[in-house]
Each structure stands twice: as structure tokens, then as C-alpha cells.
Motif scaffolding. Structure first.
Motif, PDB file in Angstrom:
ATOM      1  N   LEU A  59       0.849  -1.182   0.000  1.00 33.57           N
ATOM      2  CA  LEU A  59       0.000   0.000   0.000  1.00 33.57           C
ATOM      3  C   LEU A  59       0.889   1.238   0.000  1.00 33.57           C
ATOM      4  O   LEU A  59       2.041   1.185   0.418  1.00 33.57           O
ATOM      5  N   ARG A  60       0.341   2.342  -0.433  1.00 35.63           N
ATOM      6  CA  ARG A  60       1.132   3.570  -0.499  1.00 35.63           C
ATOM      7  C   ARG A  60       0.258   4.779  -0.204  1.00 35.63           C
ATOM      8  O   ARG A  60      -0.868   4.874  -0.680  1.00 35.63           O
ATOM      9  N   GLY A  61       0.806   5.683   0.596  1.00 32.93           N
ATOM     10  CA  GLY A  61       0.165   6.965   0.827  1.00 32.93           C
ATOM     11  C   GLY A  61      -1.182   6.904   1.511  1.00 32.93           C
ATOM     12  O   GLY A  61      -2.165   7.439   0.988  1.00 32.93           O
ATOM     13  N   PRO A  62      -1.310   6.261   2.691  1.00 33.49           N
ATOM     14  CA  PRO A  62      -2.615   6.199   3.357  1.00 33.49           C
ATOM     15  C   PRO A  62      -3.157   7.589   3.669  1.00 33.49           C
ATOM     16  O   PRO A  62      -2.398   8.514   3.955  1.00 33.49           O
ATOM     17  N   LEU A  63      -4.482   7.722   3.605  1.00 34.84           N
ATOM     18  CA  LEU A  63      -5.138   9.007   3.816  1.00 34.84           C
ATOM     19  C   LEU A  63      -6.479   8.779   4.500  1.00 34.84           C
ATOM     20  O   LEU A  63      -7.297   8.006   4.018  1.00 34.84           O
ATOM     21  N   TRP A  64      -6.695   9.443   5.638  1.00 38.49           N
ATOM     22  CA  TRP A  64      -7.929   9.285   6.412  1.00 38.49           C
ATOM     23  C   TRP A  64      -9.076  10.072   5.784  1.00 38.49           C
ATOM     24  O   TRP A  64      -8.875  11.168   5.256  1.00 38.49           O
ATOM     25  N   SER A  65     -10.281   9.537   5.912  1.00 39.90           N
ATOM     26  CA  SER A  65     -11.474  10.303   5.546  1.00 39.90           C
ATOM     27  C   SER A  65     -11.738  11.356   6.623  1.00 39.90           C
ATOM     28  O   SER A  65     -11.272  11.227   7.757  1.00 39.90           O
ATOM     29  N   PRO A  66     -12.487  12.421   6.311  1.00 37.61           N
ATOM     30  CA  PRO A  66     -12.721  13.495   7.281  1.00 37.61           C
ATOM     31  C   PRO A  66     -13.375  13.028   8.581  1.00 37.61           C
ATOM     32  O   PRO A  66     -13.159  13.631   9.633  1.00 37.61           O
ATOM     33  N   ASP A  67     -14.183  11.947   8.513  1.00 40.68           N
ATOM     34  CA  ASP A  67     -14.844  11.467   9.726  1.00 40.68           C
ATOM     35  C   ASP A  67     -14.060  10.354  10.425  1.00 40.68           C
ATOM     36  O   ASP A  67     -14.564   9.759  11.387  1.00 40.68           O
ATOM     37  N   CYS A  68     -12.862  10.076   9.985  1.00 35.57           N
ATOM     38  CA  CYS A  68     -11.972   9.049  10.567  1.00 35.57           C
ATOM     39  C   CYS A  68     -12.505   7.624  10.432  1.00 35.57           C
ATOM     40  O   CYS A  68     -12.006   6.708  11.089  1.00 35.57           O
ATOM     41  N   ARG A  69     -13.506   7.419   9.589  1.00 36.10           N
ATOM     42  CA  ARG A  69     -14.122   6.092   9.485  1.00 36.10           C
ATOM     43  C   ARG A  69     -13.526   5.251   8.358  1.00 36.10           C
ATOM     44  O   ARG A  69     -13.822   4.066   8.255  1.00 36.10           O
ATOM     45  N   HIS A  70     -12.682   5.844   7.520  1.00 35.45           N
ATOM     46  CA  HIS A  70     -12.062   5.107   6.425  1.00 35.45           C
ATOM     47  C   HIS A  70     -10.628   5.579   6.208  1.00 35.45           C
ATOM     48  O   HIS A  70     -10.278   6.716   6.526  1.00 35.45           O
ATOM     49  N   ILE A  71      -9.814   4.685   5.672  1.00 36.80           N
ATOM     50  CA  ILE A  71      -8.469   5.027   5.219  1.00 36.80           C
ATOM     51  C   ILE A  71      -8.338   4.567   3.769  1.00 36.80           C
ATOM     52  O   ILE A  71      -8.597   3.401   3.457  1.00 36.80           O
ATOM     53  N   ALA A  72      -7.960   5.486   2.899  1.00 35.95           N
ATOM     54  CA  ALA A  72      -7.739   5.160   1.492  1.00 35.95           C
ATOM     55  C   ALA A  72      -6.250   5.078   1.220  1.00 35.95           C
ATOM     56  O   ALA A  72      -5.447   5.778   1.846  1.00 35.95           O
ATOM     57  N   ALA A  73      -5.855   4.219   0.283  1.00 34.61           N
ATOM     58  CA  ALA A  73      -4.451   4.092  -0.093  1.00 34.61           C
ATOM     59  C   ALA A  73      -4.357   3.536  -1.504  1.00 34.61           C
ATOM     60  O   ALA A  73      -5.247   2.813  -1.960  1.00 34.61           O
ATOM     61  N   HIS A  74      -3.299   3.887  -2.201  1.00 41.59           N
ATOM     62  CA  HIS A  74      -2.981   3.207  -3.453  1.00 41.59           C
ATOM     63  C   HIS A  74      -2.587   1.764  -3.134  1.00 41.59           C
ATOM     64  O   HIS A  74      -1.908   1.501  -2.138  1.00 41.59           O
ATOM     65  N   TYR A  75      -3.000   0.838  -3.996  1.00 44.61           N
ATOM     66  CA  TYR A  75      -2.534  -0.546  -3.890  1.00 44.61           C
ATOM     67  C   TYR A  75      -1.629  -0.859  -5.062  1.00 44.61           C
ATOM     68  O   TYR A  75      -1.993  -0.625  -6.220  1.00 44.61           O
ATOM     69  N   GLU A  76      -0.436  -1.370  -4.749  1.00 47.94           N
ATOM     70  CA  GLU A  76       0.529  -1.741  -5.778  1.00 47.94           C
ATOM     71  C   GLU A  76       0.789  -3.240  -5.677  1.00 47.94           C
ATOM     72  O   GLU A  76       1.275  -3.716  -4.642  1.00 47.94           O
ATOM     73  N   PRO A  77       0.468  -4.019  -6.699  1.00 49.67           N
ATOM     74  CA  PRO A  77       0.610  -5.472  -6.619  1.00 49.67           C
ATOM     75  C   PRO A  77       2.052  -5.953  -6.628  1.00 49.67           C
ATOM     76  O   PRO A  77       2.343  -7.065  -6.191  1.00 49.67           O
ATOM     77  N   GLY A  78       2.987  -5.140  -7.124  1.00 52.11           N
ATOM     78  CA  GLY A  78       4.376  -5.573  -7.210  1.00 52.11           C
ATOM     79  C   GLY A  78       5.323  -4.482  -6.772  1.00 52.11           C
ATOM     80  O   GLY A  78       4.999  -3.680  -5.900  1.00 52.11           O
ATOM     81  N   SER A  79       6.486  -4.445  -7.386  1.00 49.27           N
ATOM     82  CA  SER A  79       7.520  -3.498  -6.976  1.00 49.27           C
ATOM     83  C   SER A  79       7.434  -2.169  -7.715  1.00 49.27           C
ATOM     84  O   SER A  79       8.222  -1.269  -7.460  1.00 49.27           O
ATOM     85  N   SER A  80       6.492  -2.034  -8.641  1.00 48.40           N
ATOM     86  CA  SER A  80       6.360  -0.790  -9.386  1.00 48.40           C
ATOM     87  C   SER A  80       5.839   0.319  -8.482  1.00 48.40           C
ATOM     88  O   SER A  80       5.106   0.078  -7.523  1.00 48.40           O
ATOM     89  N   ASN A  81       6.215   1.547  -8.795  1.00 54.38           N
ATOM     90  CA  ASN A  81       5.710   2.696  -8.054  1.00 54.38           C
ATOM     91  C   ASN A  81       4.409   3.235  -8.638  1.00 54.38           C
ATOM     92  O   ASN A  81       3.943   4.292  -8.234  1.00 54.38           O
ATOM     93  N   TYR A  82       3.831   2.510  -9.593  1.00 56.49           N
ATOM     94  CA  TYR A  82       2.596   2.947 -10.236  1.00 56.49           C
ATOM     95  C   TYR A  82       1.454   2.004  -9.880  1.00 56.49           C
ATOM     96  O   TYR A  82       1.660   0.810  -9.664  1.00 56.49           O
TER      97      TYR A  82
END
Length: 211
Positions: A150-173
Motif C-alpha cells: 500500500l502507499r500513501g494512506p489518507l484518512w477520511s474526514p470522519d476518521c471512518r475510512h483510510i484510502a491508499a494506493h494498492y501496488e501489486p508488485g515493486s512498481s511505483n505505479y
């Protein structure tokens, strides 16, 4: 507003660090940080909601740069924006901190240390799970372990969710965003909602709208 930079402006001490700028005017100041290493992920900052603290990742304090051989060898720290001593937050290799909107927790991406990799050959140095720690210090714990990272976790304004990029391998994309529902005390998460992007992205998530 807090931003990385270097300045020789008379309003702040000369040198590099984090420049804290009052948006309504007044004197800016610079917060000196320890050496963080030469990778862009080392420079991800998170400002606490009250503006009093900064969370960042760096080489472990007191450890010579010559002894740091793995690019993931970083620790999460916090430091007052008015200056002071850093406080260690993570107990393992970690990066990409993110304050919760209520200021109670810091989410981050945690990695396996070299000793763990040597003991368990099924682990990959590129694997990175979702961790959380009390912002004032305390015992961190893992919320989600993934095949990939996972990369760059980010909380929702109400603290009920965390969003993140998912990377299946070693790529940064990545072309997926995973959104985890989080328990009120941030001790566990549910199954993530997975959103496929129209194209791949190598950047961090910008933020949530208020609703």
C-alpha cells in the motif's frame, strides 16, 4: 502551511527543513529535521489538525548514514512545529505517515525488517502493510497486510475510512485505490472497497471532499 524548502530569507533561519508559513501573515519559521535519506517517500509530511506537530520518516536517529543500506530503513517520528526534539512513533521500518483528522492516530506504511526477511523467505522487501500508532506515542499495530504493498494512506474526514494506493508488485505505479473501513478506536479494519482507476498513477492521493 508547512512545506519542505531551503531559505535564506531574513524571516527564518538559513538552511533546509520544513518552513511553517502563517496564511494570515506573520513571521515564518523553519523546523529542522534529521537526515531522511535520498528517496522521495522519505519526504512525505503530515501536519497534525491543530498545526502543532509534524509527522515524517527518516533514518533512525543516531544511526550513521553509512550503516543504512536498505532504502526502506526509515522510522516514523513527530516533531513540534515550534521546534523541539523528535519523538519516535513506529517500532519497525515505516514511511508515509498520515495524521487522523481528530489528531489521535497516525497511519503509515510499515515494512519488514532485514531480520524478518532473512527468517521468512516468503516475505518481500517490497511488501508494505497498513499500520497505525497513537500520535502521542504508544504501541503501533498492523491493520492490514497485503500481497504487494500500500502507499500513501489518507484518512477520511470522519476518521471512518483510510484510502491508499494498492501496488501489486515493486512498481511505483498503481491503478487501484483501496478504501478500508476503520473501527472507532482504530484497532481493526474491514474488507476494503477496491476502486479501479482509468489509468495508472505514481502520485499520492490528494485528499477527501468533506462529504
Amino acid at each position: 502551511i508547512a512545506v519542505y524548502g531551503r531559505t535564506n530569507n531574513e524571516s527564518v533561519d538559513e538552511g533546509s527543513g520544513v518552513i511553517v508559513i502563517p496564511v494570515d501573515g506573520g513571521k515564518s519559521r523553519i523546523v529542522k529535521l534529521p537526515e531522511q535519506g535520498g528517496h522521495l517517500w522519505s519526504y512525505r509530511l503530515s501536519l497534525s489538525p491543530d498545526g502543532e506537530m509534524l509527522a515524517f520518516s527518516s533514518i533512525e536517529l543516531g544511526k550513521p548514514r553509512s550503516e543504512v543500506s536498505d532504502p526502506h530503513e526509515r522510522i516514523i517520528y513527530t516533531i513540534p512545529t515550534k521546534g523541539g526534539e523528535p519523538r519516535k512513533i513506529s517500532s519497525e521500518w515505516a514511511r508515509l505517515p498520515s495524521y487522523s483528522p481528530d489528531g489521535e492516530f497516525i497511519a503509515y506504511v510499515g515494512y519488514s525488517e532485514r531480520e524478518d526477511l532473512e527468517k521468512n523467505t516468503n516475505l518481500s522487501r517490497f511488501q508494505g502493510g497498513l499500520w497505525v500508532a497513537p500520535s502521542g506515542g504508544g504501541v503501533p499495530h498492523i491493520l492490514a497486510s497485503v500481497e504487494g504493498r500500500l502507499r500513501g494512506p489518507l484518512w477520511s474526514p470522519d476518521c471512518r475510512h483510510i484510502a491508499a494506493h494498492y501496488e501489486p508488485g515493486s512498481s511505483n505505479y498503481s491503478d487501484e485505490i483501496w478504501i478500508y473501513p476503520v473501527s472507532p478506536n482504530a484497532t481493526r479494519v474491514g474488507e476494503p472497497e477496491k476502486i479501479r482507476l482509468p489509468g495508472s498513477s505514481g502520485n499520492m492521493l490528494a485528499g477527501w471532499t468533506p462529504e
